[in-house]
Design a protein around this motif. Structure first.
Motif, short mmCIF file in Angstrom:
data_model
loop_
_atom_site.label_atom_id
_atom_site.label_comp_id
_atom_site.label_asym_id
_atom_site.label_seq_id
_atom_site.Cartn_x
_atom_site.Cartn_y
_atom_site.Cartn_z
N MET A 1 0.83 -1.17 0.00
CA MET A 1 0.00 0.00 0.00
C MET A 1 0.88 1.24 0.00
O MET A 1 0.44 2.31 0.28
N SER A 2 2.11 1.09 -0.30
CA SER A 2 3.05 2.20 -0.32
C SER A 2 2.59 3.28 -1.28
O SER A 2 2.20 3.02 -2.40
N GLY A 3 2.65 4.53 -0.82
CA GLY A 3 2.32 5.64 -1.68
C GLY A 3 0.86 6.01 -1.71
O GLY A 3 0.49 6.90 -2.46
N LEU A 4 0.01 5.41 -0.90
CA LEU A 4 -1.40 5.76 -0.87
C LEU A 4 -1.57 7.11 -0.19
O LEU A 4 -1.00 7.35 0.87
N VAL A 5 -2.34 7.99 -0.80
CA VAL A 5 -2.63 9.29 -0.21
C VAL A 5 -4.13 9.34 0.08
O VAL A 5 -4.95 9.14 -0.82
N LEU A 6 -4.47 9.60 1.33
CA LEU A 6 -5.87 9.74 1.72
C LEU A 6 -6.17 11.21 1.92
O LEU A 6 -5.45 11.91 2.64
N LYS A 7 -7.20 11.70 1.28
CA LYS A 7 -7.66 13.08 1.49
C LYS A 7 -8.92 12.97 2.33
O LYS A 7 -9.92 12.41 1.89
N LEU A 8 -8.85 13.48 3.53
CA LEU A 8 -9.93 13.32 4.49
C LEU A 8 -10.70 14.61 4.69
O LEU A 8 -10.11 15.69 4.84
N ALA A 9 -12.01 14.50 4.73
CA ALA A 9 -12.88 15.62 5.03
C ALA A 9 -12.87 15.84 6.55
O ALA A 9 -12.44 14.96 7.30
N PRO A 10 -13.35 16.99 7.00
CA PRO A 10 -13.44 17.21 8.44
C PRO A 10 -14.26 16.11 9.11
O PRO A 10 -15.30 15.69 8.61
N ARG A 11 -13.75 15.61 10.20
CA ARG A 11 -14.41 14.58 11.03
C ARG A 11 -14.57 13.23 10.33
O ARG A 11 -15.27 12.35 10.82
N GLU A 12 -13.95 13.05 9.17
CA GLU A 12 -14.03 11.77 8.48
C GLU A 12 -13.21 10.73 9.25
O GLU A 12 -12.17 11.03 9.81
N ARG A 13 -13.71 9.51 9.26
CA ARG A 13 -13.04 8.42 9.96
C ARG A 13 -12.48 7.41 8.97
O ARG A 13 -13.07 7.15 7.93
#
Length: 137
Positions: A1-13
């Motif tokens: 899973m190397s290099g995965l970028v997660l863009k999270l919204a406010p309060r996202e779990r």
């Protein structure tokens, strides 16, 4: 899973290796560097009572691996069999590509990528089921 970028919204779990992590009040980006980390966005999670269609069943198996609730080797075989069964129904080129990506990801222990590819089939499945219902009504 190397290099995965997660863009999270406010309060996202998000579930990372069994730990639920909640984002703060602002949007943020996380770069997952550890290879083979198990990641599941909880907004994408399928609840057990919603697993009523073939694609959702296969997605749910991948989700169980990511959450640590299934034996990886046993579930891998279920995923491969499930994808093979889906290939009997989804015969268009794009669906075949998505299933090939999912299969390759399963073989390479990249279950998040497999889930992502399989989720692309959900709208198609919904359309097929809706048109089948319209014909029988």
């Amino acid at each position: 899973m190397s290099g995965l970028v997660l863009k999270l919204a406010p309060r996202e779990r998000v579930l990372i290796n069994g730990a639920v992590i909640e984002n703060g009040d602002r949007r943020s980006r996380l770069s997952i560097i550890t290879p083979n980390a198990n990641i599941l966005r909880l907004r994408d999670a399928i609840h057990p009572e919603d697993v009523k269609t073939p694609v959702k069943r296969v997605c749910y198996i991948a989700q169980l691996i990511l959450s640590g609730d299934a034996d990886k080797e046993e579930a891998r075989m279920q995923l491969i069999r499930g994808i093979e069964q889906l290939s009997q129904v989804f015969t268009d080129d794009d669906s075949r590509r998505q299933m090939a990506v999912a299969t390759e990801a399963v073989v390479g222990d990249q279950f998040y990528q497999a889930l992502k590819a399989l989720r692309a089939l959900l709208p198609r499945e919904e359309r097929l089921l809706a048109s089948a219902q319209a014909v029988t009504s």
